[in-house]
Structures are given as structure tokens and as C-alpha cells.
Design an enzyme around this catalytic site. Structure first.
Site, mmCIF file in Angstrom:
data_model
loop_
_atom_site.group_PDB
_atom_site.id
_atom_site.type_symbol
_atom_site.label_atom_id
_atom_site.label_comp_id
_atom_site.label_asym_id
_atom_site.label_seq_id
_atom_site.Cartn_x
_atom_site.Cartn_y
_atom_site.Cartn_z
ATOM 1 N N ASP A 18 0.868 -1.164 0.000
ATOM 2 C CA ASP A 18 0.000 0.000 0.000
ATOM 3 C C ASP A 18 0.922 1.237 0.000
ATOM 4 O O ASP A 18 2.116 1.111 0.320
ATOM 5 C CB ASP A 18 -0.867 -0.054 1.278
ATOM 6 C CG ASP A 18 -1.487 1.274 1.615
ATOM 7 O OD1 ASP A 18 -2.148 1.839 0.741
ATOM 8 O OD2 ASP A 18 -1.298 1.745 2.761
ATOM 9 N N ASP A 20 -0.066 5.093 1.049
ATOM 10 C CA ASP A 20 -0.285 5.997 2.196
ATOM 11 C C ASP A 20 -0.159 5.269 3.522
ATOM 12 O O ASP A 20 -0.891 4.310 3.784
ATOM 13 C CB ASP A 20 -1.719 6.546 2.150
ATOM 14 C CG ASP A 20 -1.849 7.734 1.234
ATOM 15 O OD1 ASP A 20 -0.886 8.492 1.112
ATOM 16 O OD2 ASP A 20 -2.925 7.901 0.646
HETATM 17 O O1 M1P Z 1 -4.677 5.757 -0.580
HETATM 18 C C1 M1P Z 1 -5.653 6.004 0.360
HETATM 19 C C2 M1P Z 1 -6.582 7.122 -0.069
HETATM 20 O O2 M1P Z 1 -5.825 8.319 -0.263
HETATM 21 C C3 M1P Z 1 -6.593 9.438 -0.530
HETATM 22 O O3 M1P Z 1 -7.462 9.660 0.548
HETATM 23 P P1 M1P Z 1 -7.596 11.075 1.324
HETATM 24 O O4 M1P Z 1 -7.467 12.150 0.324
HETATM 25 O O5 M1P Z 1 -8.921 10.957 1.971
HETATM 26 O O6 M1P Z 1 -6.474 11.100 2.345
HETATM 27 C C4 M1P Z 1 -7.449 9.268 -1.765
HETATM 28 O O7 M1P Z 1 -6.646 9.324 -2.903
HETATM 29 C C5 M1P Z 1 -8.220 7.973 -1.719
HETATM 30 O O8 M1P Z 1 -8.786 7.715 -2.974
HETATM 31 C C6 M1P Z 1 -7.321 6.813 -1.352
HETATM 32 O O9 M1P Z 1 -8.088 5.629 -1.194
#
Ligand code: M1P
Length: 255
Positions: A18, A20
């Protein structure tokens, strides 16, 4: 490409990440140390990323000192693998609009915009609905929020569960649309057809016959956007709490 693409790797294993909270802090850049570790790991195994965001955003996060993520990873799976790249080449892409049809899509977006307009939250910015090739991303505060505003919304939502309520309203109003709702980040949630979660990425690697497929993610709990791939019988799942935690586990397992 043939199975021999990865003949140079001593271990016939695939390690998927993953983005983030796993390779980089949420919506921020990965560190040069992480990139270096991944380069070392890639000498042993095949590596890939599976992110919810689109390629533009993931590139912002993983392009460290001008590096190109499509070339640093053997597989690149933005939008949960609904766009798929192997060895830097696009191998597959899917369309949300084709799946749903314009009429249903319009009804869905109209409902979302009305719902957002009626939400009484401390601040609102812009871009409440972001249309992507394989999904729609919905944000009550808006995607133009600054990092400080994101952090504040995330705290607010933890207490008030606004996104969870929003998702419930959509499920109630569109029960026959065949859609999955996934709260993966800080300020938004994703909407995509059933099965278009991160397990979709696995369909692109099946023919390679990897002995093991590892997956590292931070949102591996039910309802999190890593849950399905983490708990899939085809993967060995690892829950991490931060990029540092990812580093620690990688060093234990592969170095
Ligand atoms: O990768 C996780 C999520 O990252 C973003 O979420 P947010 O802007 O809420 O922090 C988005 O790109 C979301 O689509 C994605 O699942």
C-alpha cells in the site's frame, strides 16, 4: 511479457505495498531511505505498489529526488490495480462510467452533491467529488483542503463519523448499483464496483506463478481499504503502523 521477466530475482516472491501510511506518511512523500531499501529489496524479489489514489498522486508521493515509480517498481497498481503497469508499461485499465452508465452515474453524483451541501461541518473547500477512471472519490471537506485542514477534518470525523454516515446513506439510496464504499484516507472515501478493491491487482500477477505474495498495508481492519487484499488467501498479509514499521518488518523478513 513472459514469466522470464523476473528471472534475475533469486526469490520467486512478490512483495506488494500500500502507499499511504505504508511506504510514505499519508499524502506525503516517501523518504530517500525507503526508496533505497526498496531498491535493495528488488534485487531479491519482485516488488509492486497497490494504491487507492491515481497515478498522478502516487507519483507525487513515490517520486523521490526525481525517480520514476513506474521504473522503481516491477508492478504499479494505482486505483487499486484498475490501472495496471508492468515493467513501466500499461497492461490494463478499467472504466467506472462504462460499468455504471451515464444515467446512474449522474444520479449518484447529484445525490452526493446534495448530501455535501447539507452537511454542517466547520469548513468546506473545493472538489467534493473527484472523477477517476475506475472510481469516484468523495470528500465532505473537499480535496482542495490544505494539510492542516486535512488533519483537522480527520480528527473531527473520528469523533463524528461523518463519512460512515455518508456511506450508509449511499448504501440505502443505491442498493442495486453494485458498489463498494471504502474509507481509505484522511478526508474522503472511494466508490467503485464490487470486486474492484485491491484484490483486483492480484488478477494481473496470477500467471507469473509466484511462490509467495506478501502484502504490506496499514488499513487492514474490516472496512479499511487494505482489508480485502490483506485477508485474501493468495497473500501473506502484514499490518504496519507507519513507513518505519514497514522498514522494520522488511529487514526482518528479507535481509
Ligand atoms: O490511498 C488512500 C486514499 O488516499 C486518498 O485519501 P484522502 O485524500 O482521503 O487522504 C485518496 O486518494 C483515496 O482515494 C485513497 O483511497
Amino acid at each position: 511479457m513472459a514469466a522470464s521477466t523476473f528471472a534475475d530475482r533469486p526469490l520467486k516472491k512478490l512483495v506488494l505495498f500500500d502507499v499511504d501510511g505504508t511506504l510514505s506518511p499519508a499524502r506525503r512523500q516517501a523518504s530517500p531511505e525507503m526508496l533505497e531499501l526498496l531498491r535493495e529489496l528488488r534485487k531479491k524479489v519482485v516488488i509492486g505498489f497497490v494504491g487507492g489514489s491515481d497515478l498522478v498522486k502516487i507519483t507525487e508521493q513515490l517520486a523521490v529526488n526525481g525517480s520514476n515509480p513506474l521504473l522503481e517498481f516491477d508492478y504499479a497498481f494505482p486505483e487499486n490495480g484498475l490501472s495496471a503497469y508492468k515493467a513501466g508499461e500499461l497492461i490494463s485499465t478499467q472504466s467506472f462510467i462504462q460499468f455504471l452508465g451515464e444515467e446512474k452515474h449522474k444520479k449518484l453524483v447529484n445525490f452526493i452533491l446534495h448530501y455535501v451541501a447539507d452537511m454542517d461541518i466547520p469548513i468546506k473547500r473545493g472538489t467534493f467529488v473527484e472523477f477517476r477512471a475506475s472510481m469516484v472519490n468523495v470528500s465532505p471537506i473537499g480535496r482542495n483542503a490544505s494539510q492542516a485542514e486535512r488533519d483537522e477534518f480527520e480528527r473531527f470525523d473520528k469523533t463524528h463519523q461523518l463519512r460512515a454516515a455518508f456511506v450508509n446513506a449511499l448504501k440505502e439510496n443505491f442498493p442495486d448499483y453494485g458498489l463498494t464504499y471504502s474509507i481509505g484516507g484522511q478526508i474522503s472515501f472511494d466508490i467503485f464496483p464490487h470486486g474492484w478493491d485491491k484484490t483486483y491487482a492480484l488478477s494481473h500477477v496470477e500467471s507469473e506463478g509466484f511462490e509467495e505474495i506478501h502484502f504490506f498495508g496499514d488499513k487492514t481492519f474490516p472496512g479499511g481499504n487494505d482489508y480485502e487484499i490483506f485477508s485474501d488467501p493468495r497473500t501473506i498479509g502484514h499490518t504496519v503502523t507507519s513507513p518505519d514499521d514497514t522498514t522494520r518488518i522488511l529487514k526482518e523478513l528479507f535481509f
